[in-house]
Write a protein that holds these residues in place. Structure first.
Motif, PDB file in Angstrom:
ATOM      1  N   THR A  74      46.534  95.917 122.355  1.00 58.67           N
ATOM      2  CA  THR A  74      47.793  95.701 123.083  1.00 58.67           C
ATOM      3  C   THR A  74      48.738  94.836 122.261  1.00 58.67           C
ATOM      4  O   THR A  74      49.935  95.123 122.147  1.00 58.67           O
ATOM      5  CB  THR A  74      47.523  95.035 124.450  1.00 58.67           C
ATOM      6  OG1 THR A  74      46.554  95.798 125.149  1.00 58.67           O
ATOM      7  CG2 THR A  74      48.803  94.956 125.277  1.00 58.67           C
ATOM      8  N   TYR A  81      58.327  93.173 126.485  1.00 60.31           N
ATOM      9  CA  TYR A  81      57.121  92.356 126.387  1.00 60.31           C
ATOM     10  C   TYR A  81      56.545  92.033 127.761  1.00 60.31           C
ATOM     11  O   TYR A  81      57.280  91.591 128.655  1.00 60.31           O
ATOM     12  CB  TYR A  81      57.431  91.042 125.664  1.00 60.31           C
ATOM     13  CG  TYR A  81      57.839  91.211 124.223  1.00 60.31           C
ATOM     14  CD1 TYR A  81      56.897  91.506 123.243  1.00 60.31           C
ATOM     15  CD2 TYR A  81      59.173  91.050 123.840  1.00 60.31           C
ATOM     16  CE1 TYR A  81      57.271  91.644 121.913  1.00 60.31           C
ATOM     17  CE2 TYR A  81      59.557  91.186 122.516  1.00 60.31           C
ATOM     18  CZ  TYR A  81      58.599  91.488 121.551  1.00 60.31           C
ATOM     19  OH  TYR A  81      58.973  91.626 120.242  1.00 60.31           O
ATOM     20  N   PRO A  82      55.230  92.222 127.930  1.00 59.78           N
ATOM     21  CA  PRO A  82      54.588  91.742 129.163  1.00 59.78           C
ATOM     22  C   PRO A  82      54.352  90.232 129.059  1.00 59.78           C
ATOM     23  O   PRO A  82      54.429  89.662 127.966  1.00 59.78           O
ATOM     24  CB  PRO A  82      53.255  92.502 129.166  1.00 59.78           C
ATOM     25  CG  PRO A  82      52.950  92.743 127.718  1.00 59.78           C
ATOM     26  CD  PRO A  82      54.285  92.900 127.025  1.00 59.78           C
ATOM     27  N   LYS A  83      54.039  89.608 130.164  1.00 56.16           N
ATOM     28  CA  LYS A  83      53.818  88.156 130.136  1.00 56.16           C
ATOM     29  C   LYS A  83      52.537  87.798 129.386  1.00 56.16           C
ATOM     30  O   LYS A  83      52.414  86.701 128.855  1.00 56.16           O
ATOM     31  CB  LYS A  83      53.764  87.597 131.560  1.00 56.16           C
ATOM     32  CG  LYS A  83      55.133  87.548 132.232  1.00 56.16           C
ATOM     33  CD  LYS A  83      55.059  86.798 133.548  1.00 56.16           C
ATOM     34  CE  LYS A  83      56.448  86.679 134.177  1.00 56.16           C
ATOM     35  NZ  LYS A  83      56.417  85.898 135.427  1.00 56.16           N
TER      36      LYS A  83
END
Length: 716
Positions: A661, A700-702
């Motif tokens: 990821t 962007y994810p956290k």
């Protein structure tokens, strides 16, 4: 022809070599021993076997499973299937090992210029790009149908290439994980190197040197060095003006990169050239028979430079008989400059039929391939030069221009320049007459151009100028009254006005206006720069620049207000919208504000305030000029989260999926590999093969952590 030299002999063929910091030569021989040689004293300071598991084999030009760079060395063991990377800077330490070529013989390997990348190729047609520091695969290249014959890799241009015995050539873009070039050539490539990101230089088994345009997808130049040689090594000069090619027959060629002409070739004393390296003092050559030769390629340099300064070309060229390597010296280009000075004289002599004297003047320059070619071209033009000379003497300019049209090479001659100078002088006289009295002086103007009235390419301009003679008065009036828009409309309709002194004066006014506008921008006087940019817009040749200056002035006025009121987000959007460059003082102030904001977010990350940081940077994520800053912060967050997870819930994390990821957003980097090393997860990282580039416009994810099961504790 060869200068003085020193030598060191080894008991095994020299496989590869590199120079570290101009002070040390590092080599690996065919017995897989690494040697370091002090280039100051020319003595061996260290000899160490790279691996105890290596068994000596007969030297094979095609099987060189070793490479040596500035600080790292690579070797592959065919009997163990292991590949090793060693740190050779101080002590010989194993950095990492891997088995990507297990059960397959590595035929070629190369480290990039600063040891950031390693490319390998094996006999099954497989090629890998590897990070030598941690052994992670950066890319697995498409499989070819035969053994790899050559590899090349460049950090600077982010390009890698391999060639195979099936004559396939593939060039790969490292940063975008895509194929830049794929083609089957008509010969096997022995060696290759990148000239830039769009150009590859290669040499084939049959002695052809190729220049390949990767953008156009084709060979744009090719030249046969010698059909009786088998190339074995190729190296580019530091200036990239020359490429040096060594052969199995112990011949060294120096080739001009631009034209692929051979500058010189020389026979070397030992058998089979395997390595070539250059330092400020030495041209270093390794051989199959185990010798290393250190040629003093600067010998007689001072004497040579003095002759060049004195323009004693013949004497300078005689030094080449004592040191052939000076032919690629930077001062040699001055010989070509002196040739250009003499070229006019030679052409004039040929135009008068004095061939013997022309050849005498040209003779000292003919060692130079470019001079030799140009002299041959001039000799072919000799009958035409004589004809042009006759036309000038008889003032028959119409047939003179007809001849030049048929033979465009004559445009470079001083004879043609004489005709053009006379035309310019007569045209200016006619224009002055028409500007004074358009009607009364029409005949006098026509008479001043009499010799050119029958010249086809001049006729339209002359006829138009005489027909519209009143235009000169209109043009002068427009300039006096500062109606520049009207003046440039006249010029557009009457191209003969471009050759008047008035046109040049008006252009100078435009240039001054542009400089004044730029000056006001630098002084932060944006209102005044806007006024001047509006005036400059009337000058048609400067309209593009005027438009840009107007936009910049308006944008900087807005930015000034936003910075004054600490409106960072709005100011960044203005900078992005108008593409404002950092040379403006105001943009410099904004950059400082951005850096302060960035530093504050990094401090918050270190305090593990991840949610707060994410909230702060989210509005900037879609602004293109903030991409790098945002990426740096997000990397910091993700790596910090990895460290937290490793300490608190290591077994609950699926590290392979988490790393994958992370690699969707960023390339394999030092931060990630260091984390993997420190926490014994390097084997997980080495299993990952990246098949696509990071996302261009990422959301962007956290966090990027993936859990094996539902996490017992949620990360912040």
């Amino acid at each position: 022809m060869l200068p003085s030299s020193r030598e060191i002999a080894f008991h095994s063929a020299i496989s590869c070599a590199s120079v570290a910091n101009e002070s040390t030569l590092q080599i690996i021989d065919n017995q897989c021993r690494m040697h370091k040689i002090d280039l100051g004293e020319l003595k061996i300071t260290r000899s160490t076997p790279l691996s105890s598991g290596m068994s000596p084999t007969l030297f094979d030009y095609y099987k060189r499973p070793v490479s040596i760079g500035q600080n790292l060395a690579y070797s592959a063991s065919s009997n163990q299937g292991l590949e090793h990377v060693f740190d050779i800077k101080s002590q010989l330490l194993s950095v990492t090992s891997f088995k990507y070529n297990q059960n397959e013989v590595v035929s070629k390997a190369a480290l990039s210029e600063n040891d950031r990348y390693l490319i390998t190729g094996n006999e099954r047609g497989r090629s890998y790009i590897i990070c030598p520091e941690d052994g992670t695969i950066q890319a697995e290249l498409p499989v070819t149908s035969d053994a790899i014959s050559a590899v090349a890799i460049s950090e600077e241009y982010q390009r890698a290439a391999y060639a195979s015995f099936s004559r396939e050539l593939i060039v790969y873009k490292i940063n975008s994980f895509s194929i830049a070039f794929e083609q089957k050539l008509n010969a096997v490539i022995e060696m290759m190197t990148f000239l830039d990101e769009y150009t590859l230089l290669a040499i084939t088994r049959n002695g052809k040197i190729l220049k390949i345009d990767l953008y156009k997808g084709k060979v744009i130049q090719e030249k046969l060095l010698d059909q009786n040689v088998w190339p074995s090594v190729m190296v580019l000069s530091h200036s990239k003006k020359f490429v040096y090619v060594g052969t199995r027959e112990s011949i060294l060629f120096a080739v001009y990169v631009k034209t692929l002409d051979t500058l010189y070739q020389v026979k070397l004393p030992y058998h089979g050239v395997t390595t070539l390296s250059r330092t400020q003092k030495y041209f270093i050559m390794g051989f199959k028979t185990g010798e290393i030769l250190f040629y003093n390629h600067r010998e007689f340099e001072e004497e040579f430079i003095n002759y060049i300064k004195l323009k004693q070309v013949k004497e300078a060229c005689l030094i080449f008989q004592k040191n052939i390597f000076l032919m690629s010296h930077r001062e040699t280009k001055k010989i070509y400059e002196y040739w250009l000075e003499q070229k006019e004289t030679i052409m004039n002599l040929l135009s008068r039929g004095d061939i013997e004297q022309a050849q005498k003047i040209a003779e000292p320059f003919l060692f130079h391939p470019k001079c030799k070619l140009e002299f041959a071209e001039i000799e072919e033009l000799q009958p035409d030069l004589m004809a042009l000379q006759r036309y000038i003497r008889s003032m028959s300019y119409a047939p003179a221009y007809d001849l030049v049209r048929l033979k465009p090479e004559l445009k470079k001659s001083s004879l043609f320049k004489q005709i053009e100078a006379l035309w310019s002088k007569n045209l200016q006289t006619a224009q002055i007459l028409l500007a004074r009295e358009p009607l009364l002086n029409k005949e006098a103007a026509k008479e001043s151009l009499h010799a050119f009235l029958d010249v086809e390419e001049k006729k339209p301009l002359i006829e138009n100028m005489l027909k519209r003679s009143g235009t000169f008065t209109l043009a002068e009036t427009a300039v006096k009254e500062k109606h520049f828009s009207f003046y440039f409309r006249l010029v557009a309709q009457n191209n003969f006005l471009e050759s008047t002194p008035l046109y040049q004066k008006v252009l100078q006014v435009g240039e001054r206006l542009q400089q004044e506008t730029l000056k006001y921008l630098e002084e932060k006087n944006y209102q005044q720069s806007l006024i001047l940019a509006d005036i400059l817009y009337q000058f048609r040749p400067y309209q593009n620049q005027a438009t840009k200056l107007k936009e910049a002035s308006k944008a900087l006025l807005i930015l000034e207000y936003q910075i004054e009121h600490k409106m960072l987000l709005e100011a960044v959007k203005t900078q992005d919208q108008y593409q404002l460059q950092s040379h403006y003082a105001l943009v410099g102030e904004l950059e400082e504000m951005k850096q302060t904001f960035h530093d504050h977010q990094i401090t918050l990350v270190e305090a593990k305030e991840y949610d707060k940081v994410f909230k702060n940077i989210e509005p900037y994520m879609k602004i293109s000029i903030c991409k790098q800053h945002i990426a740096n912060i997000m990397k910091k967050i993700y790596i910090s989260q990895f460290h937290d997870a490793q300490k608190m819930m290591d077994s609950a994390i699926d590290w392979e999926k988490s790393f994958l990821t992370y690699l969707q957003f960023f390339p394999m980097d030092k931060r990630l590999s260091e984390f993997a090393k420190e926490n014994h997860k390097l084997d997980v990282l080495q299993r990952i093969i990246i098949s696509s580039a990071p996302k261009e416009d990422p959301i962007y994810p956290k966090q990027v952590l993936t859990y094996r099961k539902s996490p017992a504790k949620k990360m912040g």
